[in-house]
Scaffold this motif. Sequence first.
Motif, PDB file in Angstrom:
ATOM      1  N   LYS A   1     -48.468 -82.795  28.194  1.00 53.13           N
ATOM      2  CA  LYS A   1     -46.909 -83.596  27.178  1.00 53.13           C
ATOM      3  C   LYS A   1     -46.777 -85.004  27.047  1.00 53.13           C
ATOM      4  O   LYS A   1     -45.742 -85.509  26.059  1.00 53.13           O
ATOM      5  N   ARG A   2     -47.558 -85.738  28.550  1.00 55.49           N
ATOM      6  CA  ARG A   2     -47.827 -86.532  28.523  1.00 55.49           C
ATOM      7  C   ARG A   2     -48.819 -87.017  27.582  1.00 55.49           C
ATOM      8  O   ARG A   2     -48.206 -88.537  26.790  1.00 55.49           O
ATOM      9  N   VAL A   3     -49.765 -86.373  26.702  1.00 55.44           N
ATOM     10  CA  VAL A   3     -50.464 -86.890  25.857  1.00 55.44           C
ATOM     11  C   VAL A   3     -49.354 -87.138  24.171  1.00 55.44           C
ATOM     12  O   VAL A   3     -49.515 -87.912  23.374  1.00 55.44           O
ATOM     13  N   SER A   4     -48.678 -85.970  24.220  1.00 59.49           N
ATOM     14  CA  SER A   4     -47.578 -85.974  22.932  1.00 59.49           C
ATOM     15  C   SER A   4     -46.438 -87.522  22.836  1.00 59.49           C
ATOM     16  O   SER A   4     -46.442 -87.983  22.177  1.00 59.49           O
ATOM     17  N   LEU A   5     -46.470 -87.752  24.254  1.00 58.22           N
ATOM     18  CA  LEU A   5     -45.742 -88.541  24.466  1.00 58.22           C
ATOM     19  C   LEU A   5     -46.811 -89.588  24.249  1.00 58.22           C
ATOM     20  O   LEU A   5     -46.358 -90.795  22.813  1.00 58.22           O
ATOM     21  N   ALA A   6     -47.908 -90.079  24.506  1.00 61.30           N
ATOM     22  CA  ALA A   6     -48.411 -91.212  23.868  1.00 61.30           C
ATOM     23  C   ALA A   6     -48.823 -91.519  22.152  1.00 61.30           C
ATOM     24  O   ALA A   6     -49.091 -92.359  21.969  1.00 61.30           O
ATOM     25  N   ARG A   7     -49.369 -89.910  21.904  1.00 62.88           N
ATOM     26  CA  ARG A   7     -49.083 -90.144  20.115  1.00 62.88           C
ATOM     27  C   ARG A   7     -47.795 -90.346  19.918  1.00 62.88           C
ATOM     28  O   ARG A   7     -47.827 -91.538  18.310  1.00 62.88           O
ATOM     29  N   THR A   8     -46.909 -90.798  20.015  1.00 65.29           N
ATOM     30  CA  THR A   8     -45.618 -90.597  19.732  1.00 65.29           C
ATOM     31  C   THR A   8     -45.911 -92.388  19.903  1.00 65.29           C
ATOM     32  O   THR A   8     -45.555 -93.678  18.720  1.00 65.29           O
ATOM     33  N   LEU A   9     -45.965 -92.772  21.131  1.00 64.63           N
ATOM     34  CA  LEU A   9     -45.836 -94.222  21.698  1.00 64.63           C
ATOM     35  C   LEU A   9     -47.252 -94.880  20.994  1.00 64.63           C
ATOM     36  O   LEU A   9     -46.842 -96.425  20.627  1.00 64.63           O
ATOM     37  N   ALA A  10     -47.898 -94.434  20.150  1.00 65.38           N
ATOM     38  CA  ALA A  10     -49.036 -95.065  19.651  1.00 65.38           C
ATOM     39  C   ALA A  10     -48.442 -95.551  18.091  1.00 65.38           C
ATOM     40  O   ALA A  10     -48.904 -96.815  17.552  1.00 65.38           O
ATOM     41  N   LEU A  11     -47.598 -94.857  17.824  1.00 63.97           N
ATOM     42  CA  LEU A  11     -46.656 -95.418  16.689  1.00 63.97           C
ATOM     43  C   LEU A  11     -46.066 -96.896  17.087  1.00 63.97           C
ATOM     44  O   LEU A  11     -45.331 -96.783  15.757  1.00 63.97           O
ATOM     45  N   ARG A  12     -45.610 -97.027  18.013  1.00 60.33           N
ATOM     46  CA  ARG A  12     -45.285 -97.879  18.208  1.00 60.33           C
ATOM     47  C   ARG A  12     -42.882 -97.785  17.747  1.00 60.33           C
ATOM     48  O   ARG A  12     -42.779 -98.732  16.387  1.00 60.33           O
ATOM     49  N   PRO A  13     -42.754 -96.885  17.269  1.00 56.97           N
ATOM     50  CA  PRO A  13     -41.346 -96.313  16.804  1.00 56.97           C
ATOM     51  C   PRO A  13     -39.989 -96.931  17.714  1.00 56.97           C
ATOM     52  O   PRO A  13     -39.923 -97.501  18.298  1.00 56.97           O
ATOM     53  N   GLN A  14     -39.054 -97.562  15.860  1.00 57.30           N
ATOM     54  CA  GLN A  14     -38.311 -97.583  16.583  1.00 57.30           C
ATOM     55  C   GLN A  14     -37.073 -96.924  16.712  1.00 57.30           C
ATOM     56  O   GLN A  14     -36.340 -97.850  17.672  1.00 57.30           O
ATOM     57  N   VAL A  15     -37.381 -95.714  16.807  1.00 54.41           N
ATOM     58  CA  VAL A  15     -36.369 -94.769  17.274  1.00 54.41           C
ATOM     59  C   VAL A  15     -37.391 -93.408  18.083  1.00 54.41           C
ATOM     60  O   VAL A  15     -38.381 -92.634  17.707  1.00 54.41           O
ATOM     61  N   LEU A  16     -37.314 -93.123  19.055  1.00 43.76           N
ATOM     62  CA  LEU A  16     -38.242 -91.685  20.061  1.00 43.76           C
ATOM     63  C   LEU A  16     -36.988 -91.377  20.574  1.00 43.76           C
ATOM     64  O   LEU A  16     -35.761 -91.014  20.960  1.00 43.76           O
ATOM     65  N   LEU A  17     -37.681 -89.837  19.559  1.00 41.39           N
ATOM     66  CA  LEU A  17     -36.839 -88.560  19.672  1.00 41.39           C
ATOM     67  C   LEU A  17     -37.370 -87.139  20.769  1.00 41.39           C
ATOM     68  O   LEU A  17     -38.512 -87.354  20.491  1.00 41.39           O
TER      69      LEU A  17
END
Lengths: 263, 242
Positions: free
Chosen positions: B144-160
Motif C-alpha cells: 500500500k505504501r508503494v502504491s502511495l509512492a507511485r502516486t507521489l512520484a507523479l507530484r499530482p496537484q490532487v491526491l485521492l
Amino acid sequence: MIKGYAVLDFVGKSVMDSYQGVTQFIQLVVDSLAEGFRPPLRIRETVQQLYFIAVQSLPIILFCVCFAAMVTILESSFHMKLVIQNDSMVPGFAAMLILRELGAVVTALLVTSRVGAGIAAEVGTMKITEQIDALRMLGIRPIHYIVVPRLIASVIGLAILTIIANLVCLFVAFLVSEIYLGFTSGLFITGLVRFIHFQDLVFSIIKGACFGFVIPLVSCHFGFLCASGAEGVGLATTRSVVASSVIIIILDFVLSFVFSFFS
Amino acid sequence: MIQFEKVVKRFGPRTILKELTLHVPAGEILFILGTSGTGKSVLLKTLVGLLRPDEGEIWIDGQEVSKFSEIEYLGIRKKCGMVFQQPALFDSLTVFENVAFGLRRHYRLPEAEIVSRVHSSLAAVHLPDASEKMPGEISYGMQKRVSLARTLALRPQVLLFDEPTTGLDPITTASVNLLIEELSRQFSTTSIVVSHDMTCALSIADRIIMLDQGRIVEEGSPDHMKRSQVPLVKEFLAEVVT
C-alpha cells in the motif's frame, strides 16, 4: 399467471444480457483493432506473450495431437475396411482430415483451455484488484497494454502451432500406417500427394490464425467483465473457455464452408 | 479547485450518487466518511473519469470534465493521483518499475531524474530499500505504501485516497495517516480521503463529509462534526470514544 411473468422476465433479462454482452464484445474487437495500429508497439510484451502462448503450449499440444492422429488413422482404416473392404486410401484420407480439421481445431481447443483460461483469470484478477483502473490513472490504455500484445501473439502463435501440429500429426499418422497398418512409406506419400494440396495447409494456417484472433478477445472480454472475488474470477474463466470453444467450433464450420468454394 | 454539481451515478436500477453537490477548495484535506456501499469510492472514480456520471457536472480547475473523452482525461489524471483501496501494483514489475511506470508514461524525463524521483518517493513512504523487490515479496502494508509512492512520484496537484488504511495493522495505519498529512501539507496538494476512520479524520482533516446512501448528510470541520446531532455521525463518533 405469476409463473408466466417470471418466465417472461427471465427470458427478457437473458436476451438483454446476451445482447449487451455481444455489443460489448464487438466494441472490444473494434477497439482492439484500432489500438493495434496505434504506437507504441509493445514488442517486449508481445514476445513474452508469444512465448507463453506458443512455446509453453507446444509440449501439451504435441502430446495430444499425436494421440489424435493415431485415432484418426486407425478409425479411418477400420471404417474403410468395414465399408469398402479396402483401406488403401487411408493415408491420403487421414492426411486430408488432419490438415483440414484436426491440426487447427485440436490445437485451438487446447490453447483455449490453457491460454484462454489463463488470460481470463489474469485480466479478471487485474480488474478486481484495481490494476486496470491504476493503468488508466497512469495514462495507459488498458486495451493497448493488455489486449493488443496478446492478440498479436495469439494470431502468430496459433498459426505457427497449427503448422507444427499438422506436421507432427502427419508424421505420427505415417508411423502408425507403416508400423501397424502395413503401408510402405512410398504408398503413404503417394496417398498424401494424391489427396492433399498446398492450399489445404494454407487454409489450415488461416483457420489457426482466426482461432488465435478469437481466443484472447473472448478471454479478455470475460476478464474485463469479471465480478469481484475468487468466485468472479472462476466464473469469468469458465465462461471464457466455454464461449471460446463454442465460437471456435462455429468458426470452424464457417471457414470450412467458405474454403469449400476454393477447393 | 474541484466541484461536483448535482452529480447522479446509477448502476442498473440502483442510484449510487443522488444529485451530489460538493466543492473542494485548493489545498484542503477533505475526508469523506460513510458506511460501506454508500458511494464514497464511486465519488472518487467519477472525479477522474474511471466512472462516468449519468447526470450533473464535474469541474476541475475551471474545466467541466464529465463529458471528456478518455484521451482528454489523460490531462486530468496527470493532475490527480489516486491511491486505490487495493495496492493495485503490477505483479510482473519490481517495486522500482511500479513507481517509475507512470513517470515514464506521463513525462519524458531523463532516466537519472526518474531514478531520483522513484527513490525520493520510496523514501517518503519509508521504504528506501524495497526498490528491487517484487510486489509478492513484500507485505500488504508495504504494498500500500508503494502504491502511495507511485502516486507521489507523479507530484499530482490532487491526491485521492480510497480507503488507504483498510486492511492495515494499527501501527501501519497510524504511519500512513501521518504520511497523508505530511505529504498534503508538504506539497500543498488538495487531498480527498475516503475512509471509515473517524479518529484519523478528526485529527488531520480540514473538513469532513458524511455520506449516506449517495447524499451528504453532514459536513463541516472536525470540531463541528464532534458536536453533530446527525445519528450516523454520532455512531461514527461513538466508535472513536470506545
